[in-house]
Design an enzyme around this catalytic site. Structure first.
Site, PDB file in Angstrom:
ATOM      1  N   CYS A   3       0.851  -1.189   0.000  1.00 35.88           N
ATOM      2  CA  CYS A   3       0.000   0.000   0.000  1.00 35.88           C
ATOM      3  C   CYS A   3       0.888   1.240   0.000  1.00 35.88           C
ATOM      4  O   CYS A   3       1.736   1.407   0.883  1.00 35.88           O
ATOM      5  CB  CYS A   3      -0.914  -0.005   1.226  1.00 35.88           C
ATOM      6  SG  CYS A   3      -1.773   1.559   1.496  1.00 35.88           S
ATOM      7  N   CYS A   6       0.659   3.344   3.243  1.00 33.81           N
ATOM      8  CA  CYS A   6       1.302   2.657   4.371  1.00 33.81           C
ATOM      9  C   CYS A   6       2.815   2.831   4.289  1.00 33.81           C
ATOM     10  O   CYS A   6       3.481   3.032   5.309  1.00 33.81           O
ATOM     11  CB  CYS A   6       0.942   1.171   4.392  1.00 33.81           C
ATOM     12  SG  CYS A   6      -0.667   0.817   5.129  1.00 33.81           S
ATOM     13  N   ASP A  29       0.426  16.859  -1.358  1.00 34.13           N
ATOM     14  CA  ASP A  29       0.049  16.006  -2.488  1.00 34.13           C
ATOM     15  C   ASP A  29       1.097  16.155  -3.593  1.00 34.13           C
ATOM     16  O   ASP A  29       1.571  17.254  -3.878  1.00 34.13           O
ATOM     17  CB  ASP A  29      -1.337  16.408  -3.027  1.00 34.13           C
ATOM     18  CG  ASP A  29      -1.939  15.336  -3.924  1.00 34.13           C
ATOM     19  OD1 ASP A  29      -2.932  14.705  -3.521  1.00 34.13           O
ATOM     20  OD2 ASP A  29      -1.399  15.125  -5.038  1.00 34.13           O
ATOM     21  N   HIS A  45      -4.225   1.399   8.568  1.00 34.62           N
ATOM     22  CA  HIS A  45      -4.687   1.156   7.197  1.00 34.62           C
ATOM     23  C   HIS A  45      -6.184   0.882   7.171  1.00 34.62           C
ATOM     24  O   HIS A  45      -6.638  -0.188   7.566  1.00 34.62           O
ATOM     25  CB  HIS A  45      -3.947  -0.028   6.563  1.00 34.62           C
ATOM     26  CG  HIS A  45      -4.419  -0.319   5.172  1.00 34.62           C
ATOM     27  ND1 HIS A  45      -3.918   0.336   4.067  1.00 34.62           N
ATOM     28  CD2 HIS A  45      -5.386  -1.141   4.713  1.00 34.62           C
ATOM     29  CE1 HIS A  45      -4.548  -0.090   2.983  1.00 34.62           C
ATOM     30  NE2 HIS A  45      -5.446  -0.991   3.346  1.00 34.62           N
ATOM     31  N   ASN A  84     -12.577  11.022  -1.221  1.00 34.45           N
ATOM     32  CA  ASN A  84     -13.060  10.195  -2.323  1.00 34.45           C
ATOM     33  C   ASN A  84     -13.207   8.748  -1.840  1.00 34.45           C
ATOM     34  O   ASN A  84     -12.293   8.212  -1.206  1.00 34.45           O
ATOM     35  CB  ASN A  84     -12.066  10.251  -3.490  1.00 34.45           C
ATOM     36  CG  ASN A  84     -11.949  11.658  -4.063  1.00 34.45           C
ATOM     37  OD1 ASN A  84     -12.928  12.390  -4.136  1.00 34.45           O
ATOM     38  ND2 ASN A  84     -10.738  12.039  -4.453  1.00 34.45           N
ATOM     39  N   GLY A  90     -14.115   8.465  -7.273  1.00 33.91           N
ATOM     40  CA  GLY A  90     -12.830   8.938  -7.789  1.00 33.91           C
ATOM     41  C   GLY A  90     -11.633   8.531  -6.955  1.00 33.91           C
ATOM     42  O   GLY A  90     -10.553   9.110  -7.083  1.00 33.91           O
ATOM     43  N   HIS A  95      -6.284   3.813   0.630  1.00 32.22           N
ATOM     44  CA  HIS A  95      -5.881   3.982   2.034  1.00 32.22           C
ATOM     45  C   HIS A  95      -6.482   5.320   2.437  1.00 32.22           C
ATOM     46  O   HIS A  95      -6.229   6.341   1.775  1.00 32.22           O
ATOM     47  CB  HIS A  95      -4.344   3.966   2.143  1.00 32.22           C
ATOM     48  CG  HIS A  95      -3.816   4.228   3.521  1.00 32.22           C
ATOM     49  ND1 HIS A  95      -2.902   3.381   4.146  1.00 32.22           N
ATOM     50  CD2 HIS A  95      -4.049   5.236   4.385  1.00 32.22           C
ATOM     51  CE1 HIS A  95      -2.611   3.870   5.335  1.00 32.22           C
ATOM     52  NE2 HIS A  95      -3.292   4.995   5.508  1.00 32.22           N
ATOM     53  N   HIS A  97      -7.735   8.804   3.246  1.00 32.63           N
ATOM     54  CA  HIS A  97      -7.067  10.104   3.268  1.00 32.63           C
ATOM     55  C   HIS A  97      -8.087  11.206   2.981  1.00 32.63           C
ATOM     56  O   HIS A  97      -9.104  10.976   2.324  1.00 32.63           O
ATOM     57  CB  HIS A  97      -5.929  10.159   2.241  1.00 32.63           C
ATOM     58  CG  HIS A  97      -6.346   9.844   0.847  1.00 32.63           C
ATOM     59  ND1 HIS A  97      -6.537   8.556   0.397  1.00 32.63           N
ATOM     60  CD2 HIS A  97      -6.653  10.655  -0.202  1.00 32.63           C
ATOM     61  CE1 HIS A  97      -6.923   8.586  -0.870  1.00 32.63           C
ATOM     62  NE2 HIS A  97      -7.012   9.846  -1.259  1.00 32.63           N
ATOM     63  N   HIS A  99      -8.303  15.097   1.435  1.00 36.25           N
ATOM     64  CA  HIS A  99      -7.646  16.191   0.721  1.00 36.25           C
ATOM     65  C   HIS A  99      -7.987  17.524   1.404  1.00 36.25           C
ATOM     66  O   HIS A  99      -9.136  17.747   1.783  1.00 36.25           O
ATOM     67  CB  HIS A  99      -8.154  16.281  -0.721  1.00 36.25           C
ATOM     68  CG  HIS A  99      -7.858  15.080  -1.554  1.00 36.25           C
ATOM     69  ND1 HIS A  99      -6.846  15.040  -2.482  1.00 36.25           N
ATOM     70  CD2 HIS A  99      -8.440  13.845  -1.595  1.00 36.25           C
ATOM     71  CE1 HIS A  99      -6.826  13.860  -3.077  1.00 36.25           C
ATOM     72  NE2 HIS A  99      -7.789  13.110  -2.557  1.00 36.25           N
TER      73      HIS A  99
HETATM   74  P1  AMP Z   1      -7.616   9.880  -4.396  1.00 36.50           P
HETATM   75  O1  AMP Z   1      -8.120  10.060  -5.797  1.00 36.50           O
HETATM   76  O2  AMP Z   1      -8.489  10.558  -3.381  1.00 36.50           O
HETATM   77  O3  AMP Z   1      -7.321   8.430  -4.063  1.00 36.50           O
HETATM   78  O4  AMP Z   1      -6.276  10.716  -4.350  1.00 36.50           O
HETATM   79  C1  AMP Z   1      -5.002  10.175  -4.266  1.00 36.50           C
HETATM   80  C2  AMP Z   1      -4.058  11.349  -4.197  1.00 36.50           C
HETATM   81  O5  AMP Z   1      -2.773  10.872  -3.841  1.00 36.50           O
HETATM   82  C3  AMP Z   1      -3.893  12.107  -5.535  1.00 36.50           C
HETATM   83  O6  AMP Z   1      -4.231  13.482  -5.340  1.00 36.50           O
HETATM   84  C4  AMP Z   1      -2.408  11.936  -5.856  1.00 36.50           C
HETATM   85  O7  AMP Z   1      -1.847  13.078  -6.461  1.00 36.50           O
HETATM   86  C5  AMP Z   1      -1.812  11.662  -4.491  1.00 36.50           C
HETATM   87  N1  AMP Z   1      -0.571  10.905  -4.496  1.00 36.50           N
HETATM   88  C6  AMP Z   1      -0.289   9.784  -5.192  1.00 36.50           C
HETATM   89  N2  AMP Z   1       0.955   9.356  -4.912  1.00 36.50           N
HETATM   90  C7  AMP Z   1       1.476  10.237  -4.018  1.00 36.50           C
HETATM   91  C8  AMP Z   1       2.735  10.341  -3.350  1.00 36.50           C
HETATM   92  N3  AMP Z   1       3.723   9.452  -3.532  1.00 36.50           N
HETATM   93  N4  AMP Z   1       2.924  11.381  -2.508  1.00 36.50           N
HETATM   94  C9  AMP Z   1       1.946  12.298  -2.322  1.00 36.50           C
HETATM   95  N5  AMP Z   1       0.736  12.242  -2.901  1.00 36.50           N
HETATM   96  C10 AMP Z   1       0.511  11.231  -3.754  1.00 36.50           C
HETATM   97 ZN    ZN Z   2      -2.341   1.476   3.654  1.00 38.33          ZN
END
Ligand code: AMP
Ligand code: ZN
Length: 111
Positions: A3, A6, A29, A45, A84, A90, A95, A97, A99
């Site tokens: 993940c 993680c 991000d 997780h 999301n 989307g 995992h 999170h 925004h």
């Molecule tokens: P979601 O569509 O809500 O799952 O958003 C996932 C978010 O994770 C997106 O805005 C990506 O730009 C961000 N993301 C993906 N990989 C990384 C990373 N290594 N470091 C920081 N953000 C990331």
């Molecule tokens: Zn995770």
């Protein structure tokens, strides 16, 4: 577990961490959609909102949004929080999170 978040929580993948508590980290991000675009990431997780049924923990994640907004001085001007969930929501990273976006005038559904 394979993940991405993680691994970021564990420090195995680098990130720009701007805040941390016992329960969460807040990072920048990698593909920002606004001048400030942060991700509040649970240390535990959970796949997404459907997978976290602990309201106290959810409250801590949400409360972190205004904490970091104040820290980055976008609390007064305003910011947007987005969670999301699953495919039609989307969600890309499975995992939990949140925004946090701000630093410009956001428009429409997602700015
Ligand atoms: P979601 O569509 O809500 O799952 O958003 C996932 C978010 O994770 C997106 O805005 C990506 O730009 C961000 N993301 C993906 N990989 C990384 C990373 N290594 N470091 C920081 N953000 C990331
Ligand atoms: Zn995770």
């Amino acid at each position: 577990m394979d993940c991405l978040f993680c691994k970021i929580v564990a420090g195995d993948i680098p990130s720009k961490k701007i805040h941390e508590t016992d329960d969460l980290i807040v990072i920048e991000d990698i593909n920002p959609q606004a001048p400030v675009h942060l991700l509040i990431i649970s240390k535990e997780h959970f796949l997404n909102l459907n997978d976290c049924e602990d309201p106290a923990l959810m409250g801590k994640y949400l409360a972190a949004a205004s904490t970091v907004a104040k820290k980055l001085r976008i609390a007064e001007s305003g910011f947007r929080t987005v969670i999301n969930t699953n495919a039609e929501g989307g969600q890309v990273v499975y995992h939990l999170h949140i925004h946090v976006m701000g630093g410009r005038q956001l428009k429409g559904q997602m700015g």
